[in-house]
Design an enzyme around this catalytic site. Structure first.
Site, mmCIF file in Angstrom:
data_model
loop_
_atom_site.group_PDB
_atom_site.id
_atom_site.type_symbol
_atom_site.label_atom_id
_atom_site.label_comp_id
_atom_site.label_asym_id
_atom_site.label_seq_id
_atom_site.Cartn_x
_atom_site.Cartn_y
_atom_site.Cartn_z
ATOM 1 N N THR A 268 -12.437 5.230 16.420
ATOM 2 C CA THR A 268 -13.570 5.124 17.331
ATOM 3 C C THR A 268 -13.211 4.131 18.427
ATOM 4 O OG1 THR A 268 -15.067 5.560 15.488
ATOM 5 C CG2 THR A 268 -16.031 4.630 17.490
ATOM 6 N N LYS B 270 -20.990 -1.882 13.908
ATOM 7 C CA LYS B 270 -20.099 -2.149 15.046
ATOM 8 C C LYS B 270 -20.257 -1.099 16.140
ATOM 9 C CE LYS B 270 -15.800 0.188 13.598
ATOM 10 N NZ LYS B 270 -15.689 1.056 14.779
ATOM 11 N N ALA C 133 -34.403 7.687 3.935
ATOM 12 C CA ALA C 133 -34.643 6.861 2.747
ATOM 13 C C ALA C 133 -34.607 5.390 3.147
ATOM 14 C CB ALA C 133 -33.600 7.144 1.677
ATOM 15 N N PHE D 77 -31.204 10.689 6.149
ATOM 16 C CA PHE D 77 -31.380 9.335 6.687
ATOM 17 C C PHE D 77 -32.856 8.961 6.816
ATOM 18 C CE2 PHE D 77 -26.991 9.932 7.391
ATOM 19 C CZ PHE D 77 -26.414 8.690 7.572
ATOM 20 N N CYS E 277 -18.940 1.211 10.010
ATOM 21 C CA CYS E 277 -19.097 1.946 11.267
ATOM 22 C C CYS E 277 -20.413 1.682 11.995
ATOM 23 C CB CYS E 277 -18.953 3.449 11.013
ATOM 24 S SG CYS E 277 -17.312 3.949 10.461
ATOM 25 N N LYS F 156 0.835 -1.202 0.000
ATOM 26 C CA LYS F 156 0.000 0.000 0.000
ATOM 27 C C LYS F 156 0.873 1.256 0.000
ATOM 28 C CE LYS F 156 -3.623 0.182 2.701
ATOM 29 N NZ LYS F 156 -4.464 0.312 3.932
ATOM 30 N N LYS G 30 -23.231 1.359 0.176
ATOM 31 C CA LYS G 30 -23.948 2.541 -0.292
ATOM 32 C C LYS G 30 -23.238 3.046 -1.529
ATOM 33 C CE LYS G 30 -21.545 6.236 2.205
ATOM 34 N NZ LYS G 30 -21.734 7.456 3.015
#
Length: 435
Positions: free
Chosen positions: A122, A259, A247, A245, A256, A37, A321
Site C-alpha cells: 500500500t 495507518k 459488529a 463490518f 492496515c 525466516k 481479531k
C-alpha cells in the site's frame, strides 16, 4: 506452463502471494533479507498464523514451484516481480516508504529489462508513476492487495476483484499481471496507477468509518435501551448497507486500517480536501477505547472512574481479531496496556499468542491456559472474538473469580450460555447495566 514470478518480502502479503501463485502453477522465487525466516520457510515452517498457508508452502516446496532465498540476484530471470513490503505509518500519519525505496535500490540492475515490477504494498498516490524515473527500473504496475488476515489464502484464491493500475503505454505489462490471476476466475478491473493506489486507501478508510459508526451506534443503544444486534440485523438486510463490518467491538486496529486511514486523511489535507468523516472516525476509535475502560471500571468498582489499583483483570484475546496472532495496533493490546497503566494486575490469554512470543506486552502476564485468567479476577474482559471462548467451562471460571462479571466487548457470549454460572454479562450496545 506458469510464469516466472518474483516476490520481494515474506510477510503476511508476500508469503501468501508467493504460496498462492505457486499453487496456481507459477514458478515463484520469494526473497527476504531475514535469514532466519528464509531458513524456516525452506524447511516448510511458516512463522505466522494464517489458515491453509503452511499447507500451500509445503506443497510449493514439494512440487519445486516455490523457492525462498535472501539473494535478490535470484530474481534476474523473473518476468514479473511483486513488491510486498511494509509501508508503516511515518511522521504525521504519512506512509513511510523507506523499506520500499531500499528494496528498489537493491533491485536496480538486477531485474531484466522486460520484467514488470508490481507494487502490491500500500503506497501513496503517485508512487508507481515516480519509480521508473527515480530508480531506472522497468514499467511499474499497481496491483494492491485486498487480503484479510485470517482469510488471506481464501481471499487470494477467490478474490471478489483484481485491481490493476497501469498507464496506457503499459497495456502489455498490465496484461501480464492479469494473467497471474487467470486461475482464480475473478473479474479484473483496469485503471490508471493513481486510481488503483487511491482505491486501496479508500477501501480501508471506508471500512474504518463503518466500524466507527457502528461502535458509536452501540453507545447510543446503551443510552436508549436498544439492542445493537437487532439494530444491525435490520440494517444488514439492506443491500445498500450489507451485514459486513457491522459488529461492535473495542475499536478497530491491525496493520492496515489505522495507518491507511491516517494516510488517506493526510493526503486529503495536503490536497486541500476536508475529509471530516475520516478524521471523526479516528476520533471515535480513540473514544471507543475510553468507553471500554469506563465499562471495566464500573464493572469492578461500581463507578466509571473508580481505581483499578491492585485489582486482577482476566483478559481473553490479544490479537486485533480472531484468526490471527497479529498484535500490531491491536485494540485488545491497547486496552490491556491501559489496564496495566492504571495499576491493575492483568493476566491475558490468546490461543495464538504465547508468553515467549509477546515481549512487547510489558506489565501483562500472558498465560497458555485460558482458565488461569480467572484466578481471583475482579472481572473477565473479552477483547478478541475467538469462537473457542464460547466453549470454555464458564462454571469452572466462575468458581475462581473474586467477582463474577464479564465485560464482553465483542458480544461473543449470550445469557443462555452463562445460565446457572453466576456470571453477570455486560455486552456492547445491549440492554442492561452499562457504563
Amino acid at each position: 506452463m506458469g510464469n516466472r514470478v518474483g516476490v520481494v518480502g515474506a510477510g503476511y502479503v508476500g508469503l501468501t502471494s508467493a504460496a498462492c501463485l505457486a499453487h496456481l502453477g507459477h514458478h515463484v522465487v520469494c526473497v527476504d533479507n531475514d535469514e532466519a525466516k528464509i531458513a524456516a520457510l525452506r524447511a516448510g515452517t511458516v512463522p505466522i498464523v494464517e489458515p491453509d498457508l503452511p499447507e500451500l508452502v509445503r506443497e510449493g516446496l514439494a512440487e519445486n514451484r516455490l523457492f525462498f532465498t535472501s539473494d535478490p540476484g535470484a530474481l534476474h530471470e523473473c518476468e514479473v516481480v511483486l513488491l510486498c513490503l511494509p509501508t508503516p505509518m511515518g511522521a504525521a500519519g504519512t506512509a513511510d516508504l523507506g523499506v520500499v525505496e531500499d528494496a528498489l535500490e537493491t533491485l536496480t540492475g538486477v531485474l531484466p529489462p522486460e520484467c514488470v515490477l508490481v507494487t502490491k504494498s500500500t503506497v501513496p498516490v503517485g508512487t508507481a508513476a515516480r519509480i521508473p524515473a527515480l530508480f531506472g527500473l522497468p514499467a511499474v504496475v499497481s496491483n494492491p492487495e485486498f487480503l484479510r488476515e485470517g482469510h488471506a489464502v481464501h481471499d487470494f484464491l477467490h478474490p471478489d476483484r483484481v485491481l490493476i493500475g497501469a498507464d496506457e503505454r503499459d497495456h502489455e505489462a498490465a496484461d501480464r499481471v492479469a494473467a497471474l490471476y487467470a486461475g482464480t476466475g475473478a473479474p479484473v478491473l483496469r485503471s490508471d496507477t493513481a486510481s488503483a493506489e487511491l482505491a486501496k486507501y479508500a477501501s480501508n478508510a471506508f471500512l474504518a468509518v463503518k466500524l466507527s459508526f457502528v461502535n458509536t451506534l452501540a453507545e447510543l443503544c446503551e443510552q436508549v435501551g436498544a439492542d445493537i444486534t437487532k439494530v444491525t440485523d435490520a440494517m444488514g438486510m439492506d443491500d445498500r448497507i450489507g451485514p459486513a463490518f457491522l459488529a461492535p467491538g473495542p475499536g478497530w486496529g491491525g496493520s492496515c486500517l489505522p495507518k491507511d486511514t491516517r494516510a488517506l486523511l493526510r493526503a486529503a489535507e495536503a490536497s486541500g480536501v476536508d475529509f471530516a468523516m475520516v478524521r471523526d472516525a479516528l476520533r471515535a476509535n480513540d473514544h471507543q477505547h475510553a468507553m471500554v475502560m469506563r465499562k471495566i471500571r464500573r464493572a469492578v468498582t461500581g463507578t466509571v472512574d473508580g481505581s483499578l489499583s491492585g485489582t486482577r483483570i482476566g483478559v481473553l484475546g490479544l490479537a486485533f481479531k480472531a484468526g490471527t496472532g497479529d498484535l500490531r495496533d491491536s485494540p485488545a493490546v491497547a486496552i490491556a496496556r491501559q489496564l496495566s497503566h492504571h495499576d491493575a494486575e492483568v493476566t491475558a490469554y490468546d490461543p495464538c499468542v504465547r508468553e515467549a512470543g509477546a515481549p512487547a506486552l510489558d506489565g501483562i502476564r500472558v498465560v497458555d491456559d485460558p482458565y488461569l485468567v480467572a484466578k481471583r479476577a475482579g472481572a473477565i474482559v473479552i477483547l478478541t472474538e475467538w469462537p473457542e471462548f464460547r466453549s470454555l467451562d464458564w462454571t469452572r471460571l466462575a468458581a475462581d473469580v473474586d467477582r463474577a462479571v464479564i465485560v464482553d466487548t465483542r458480544n461473543l457470549l449470550d445469557e443462555r450460555l452463562l445460565t446457572g454460572t453466576g456470571f453477570t454479562l455486560l455486552g456492547t450496545g445491549t440492554p442492561g447495566p452499562q457504563a
